[in-house]
Design an enzyme around this catalytic site. Structure first.
Site, PDB file in Angstrom:
ATOM      1  N   SER A   1       6.128  45.757  -7.279  1.00 15.26           N
ATOM      2  CA  SER A   1       6.411  44.271  -7.539  1.00 15.26           C
ATOM      3  C   SER A   1       5.328  43.395  -7.514  1.00 15.26           C
ATOM      4  O   SER A   1       4.313  43.863  -6.837  1.00 15.26           O
ATOM      5  CB  SER A   1       7.524  43.739  -6.758  1.00 15.26           C
TER       6      SER A   1
ATOM      7  N   TYR B   1       9.600  42.327   2.406  1.00 14.05           N
ATOM      8  CA  TYR B   1       9.742  43.067   0.843  1.00 14.05           C
ATOM      9  C   TYR B   1       8.477  43.070   0.331  1.00 14.05           C
ATOM     10  O   TYR B   1       8.253  44.351  -0.268  1.00 14.05           O
ATOM     11  CB  TYR B   1      10.669  42.080   0.110  1.00 14.05           C
TER      12      TYR B   1
END
Length: 264
Positions: free
Chosen positions: A148, A159
């Site tokens: 990501s 995350y």
């Protein structure tokens, strides 16, 4: 997609491909297009409707498999199923992951931090380990990890840390296994527009405060891109399958940002 199909009608003919997180979102799109391009595709997800997605690839050799990839046993079982069903594994595309909550880091509880790491790092770590013996026996293979561009971003620090781990895993594994004809690469998607999830990212639901924090994150993601918009599913699927294909045979250890100019 039609132009891609005309140019590469059977790009994955003869290839056995395992796609994780294949029940919805980017993983679903990757699995269906890989099957349309001739791949024998095993779709893995812990949602039981993954079998419905596999059935959408009409005329293709596909199979759905339900497994919890947050456990090593689930990763092993998924790889064993693919080998039993199609005789081996040529390509692994790791699509499991996604932020569960959006909030300032100081507001995360310890158990919530653990849950973010468990969802967005451990399935990729486990499946990479579980697939290696099968690829070594086959004489090579390709692993594509979904990272990501949110390795830099607000309201999702755990995350971000997990996806930073995916990047490091990709680079180190590529260096270690290049001599065995195994390529390891990653795509790093940015914000992506997708249909509503059938399984929500946060089963507990978001409070009004969490919704406000989510909006702050969405604004940051949008403003950080050069093009000032979210990407589409097709704009994410195409680079992933390029990296998985033989066209990318001289690319390994790379993390490709697909985020409208925001490289994370």
């Amino acid at each position: 997609m039609q132009r891609l199909m005309q140019r590469f009608p059977q790009r994955f003919a003869g290839k056995v491909i395992v796609v994780t997180g294949a029940a919805q979102g980017i993983g679903r799109g990757v699995a269906l297009r890989a099957a349309a391009e001739g791949g024998q595709v095993v779709l893995v997800d812990r949602a039981d409707f993954v079998a419905e997605v596999a059935a959408e690839a009409q005329g293709a050799a596909t199979a759905g498999f339900v497994a919890d990839l947050e456990t090593y046993e689930g990763a092993q079982a998924a790889m064993a199923f693919a080998v039993e069903r199609f005789g081996g594994i040529d390509i692994l595309i790791n699509g499991v992951g996604g932020a569960i909550r959006m909030r300032p880091f100081a507001e995360f509880e310890p158990a919530q931090i653990d849950a973010e790491i468990r969802r967005s790092l451990m399935p990729t770590l486990y499946t990479c380990h579980a697939v290696l013996p099968h690829m070594l026996r086959r004489g090579g293979g390709t692993i594509v990890n979904l990272s990501s561009n949110a390795t830099r971003g607000i309201r999702r620090v755990p995350y971000s840390a997990a996806k930073g781990g995916v990047n490091s895993l990709t680079q180190s594994l590529a260096m270690e296994y290049a001599q065995h004809n195994i390529r390891v690469v990653a795509s790093a998607p940015g914000g992506t527009s997708a249909p509503p999830r059938r399984v929500p990212r946060n089963a507990a639901g978001d409070s009004e405060q969490e919704k406000a924090w989510m909006n702050e994150a969405v604004q940051q993601v949008t403003e950080s891109t050069f093009v000032k918009r979210y990407g589409t599913l097709d704009e994410q699927v195409a680079p992933i399958l390029f990296l998985a294909s033989d066209e990318a045979s001289y690319i390994t250890g790379a993390v490709l940002p697909v985020a409208g100019g925001d490289n994370g």
